[in-house]
Design a protein around this motif. Structure first.
Motif, mmCIF file in Angstrom:
data_model
loop_
_atom_site.group_PDB
_atom_site.id
_atom_site.type_symbol
_atom_site.label_atom_id
_atom_site.label_comp_id
_atom_site.label_asym_id
_atom_site.label_seq_id
_atom_site.Cartn_x
_atom_site.Cartn_y
_atom_site.Cartn_z
ATOM 1 N N CYS A 31 9.370 2.113 5.646
ATOM 2 C CA CYS A 31 9.086 0.845 4.967
ATOM 3 C C CYS A 31 9.035 -0.305 5.964
ATOM 4 O O CYS A 31 9.860 -0.382 6.877
ATOM 5 N N TYR A 32 8.081 -1.204 5.730
ATOM 6 C CA TYR A 32 8.005 -2.446 6.496
ATOM 7 C C TYR A 32 7.345 -3.473 5.596
ATOM 8 O O TYR A 32 6.397 -3.157 4.874
ATOM 9 N N ASP B 210 2.356 -8.626 2.656
ATOM 10 C CA ASP B 210 2.150 -7.273 2.145
ATOM 11 C C ASP B 210 3.292 -6.356 2.552
ATOM 12 O O ASP B 210 4.217 -6.771 3.236
ATOM 13 N N GLU B 211 3.186 -5.110 2.101
ATOM 14 C CA GLU B 211 4.235 -4.137 2.405
ATOM 15 C C GLU B 211 3.605 -2.807 2.809
ATOM 16 O O GLU B 211 2.485 -2.494 2.423
ATOM 17 N N MET C 197 0.841 -1.169 0.000
ATOM 18 C CA MET C 197 0.000 0.000 0.000
ATOM 19 C C MET C 197 0.884 1.229 0.000
ATOM 20 O O MET C 197 1.226 1.790 1.013
ATOM 21 N N ALA C 198 1.312 1.643 -1.140
ATOM 22 C CA ALA C 198 2.203 2.789 -1.275
ATOM 23 C C ALA C 198 1.390 4.049 -1.496
ATOM 24 O O ALA C 198 0.471 4.076 -2.295
ATOM 25 N N ALA D 227 -0.743 -0.002 12.167
ATOM 26 C CA ALA D 227 -1.083 -0.955 11.104
ATOM 27 C C ALA D 227 -0.546 -2.351 11.403
ATOM 28 O O ALA D 227 -1.147 -3.353 11.008
ATOM 29 N N TYR D 228 0.597 -2.425 12.096
ATOM 30 C CA TYR D 228 1.238 -3.709 12.422
ATOM 31 C C TYR D 228 1.582 -3.716 13.912
ATOM 32 O O TYR D 228 2.719 -3.474 14.295
ATOM 33 N N PRO D 229 0.594 -4.027 14.762
ATOM 34 C CA PRO D 229 0.841 -3.967 16.207
ATOM 35 C C PRO D 229 1.860 -4.985 16.708
ATOM 36 O O PRO D 229 2.345 -4.861 17.831
#
Length: 115
Positions: free
Chosen positions: A18-19, A24-25, A1-2, A50-52
């Motif tokens: 970035c992760y 996904d990215e 999701m850029a 978004a990424y706990p």
């Protein structure tokens, strides 16, 4: 999701957080004030919401594949990366590949049997 790049504001730095997971990215362009640290930019980006499962006390971070600390001051166009733990130890993986390759090579002790 850029997200689309943001136009640069006067005096602000353009950076990207970035992760990536195996599915996904996350790429988030940000404008930050001069003097902003990696840790502050990561918090501003929304990646932690978004990424706990991200744990900045145990997961390394870096800029352009070079490990850095969370208090590193950012520069224009830095790409901040949050690294995941390795799935396999690279040394162990290499040893397994080498052992498999050695097992596949027949011992050369003499002539091949005639058919």
């Amino acid at each position: 999701m850029a997200d689309a790049p943001l136009p640069a504001a006067d005096g602000m730095l353009q950076v990207v957080v970035c992760y990536a997971t195996d599915r996904d990215e996350f790429l988030r362009p940000l404008q930050v004030a001069p003097g902003t640290t990696i840790g502050a930019a990561i918090e501003m980006s929304g990646v932690l919401e978004a990424y706990p499962d991200i744990n900045l006390s145990t997961q390394p971070v870096g800029v352009f594949a070079k490990k850095k600390t969370l208090d590193t001051v950012l520069r224009e166009h830095d790409r901040i990366e949050i690294y995941r733990p390795l799935v396999a130890d690279p040394k162990d993986s290499r040893r397994r590949r080498a052992a498999k390759k050695d097992a596949a090579v027949p011992a050369s002790g003499g002539a091949a049997p005639a058919a």
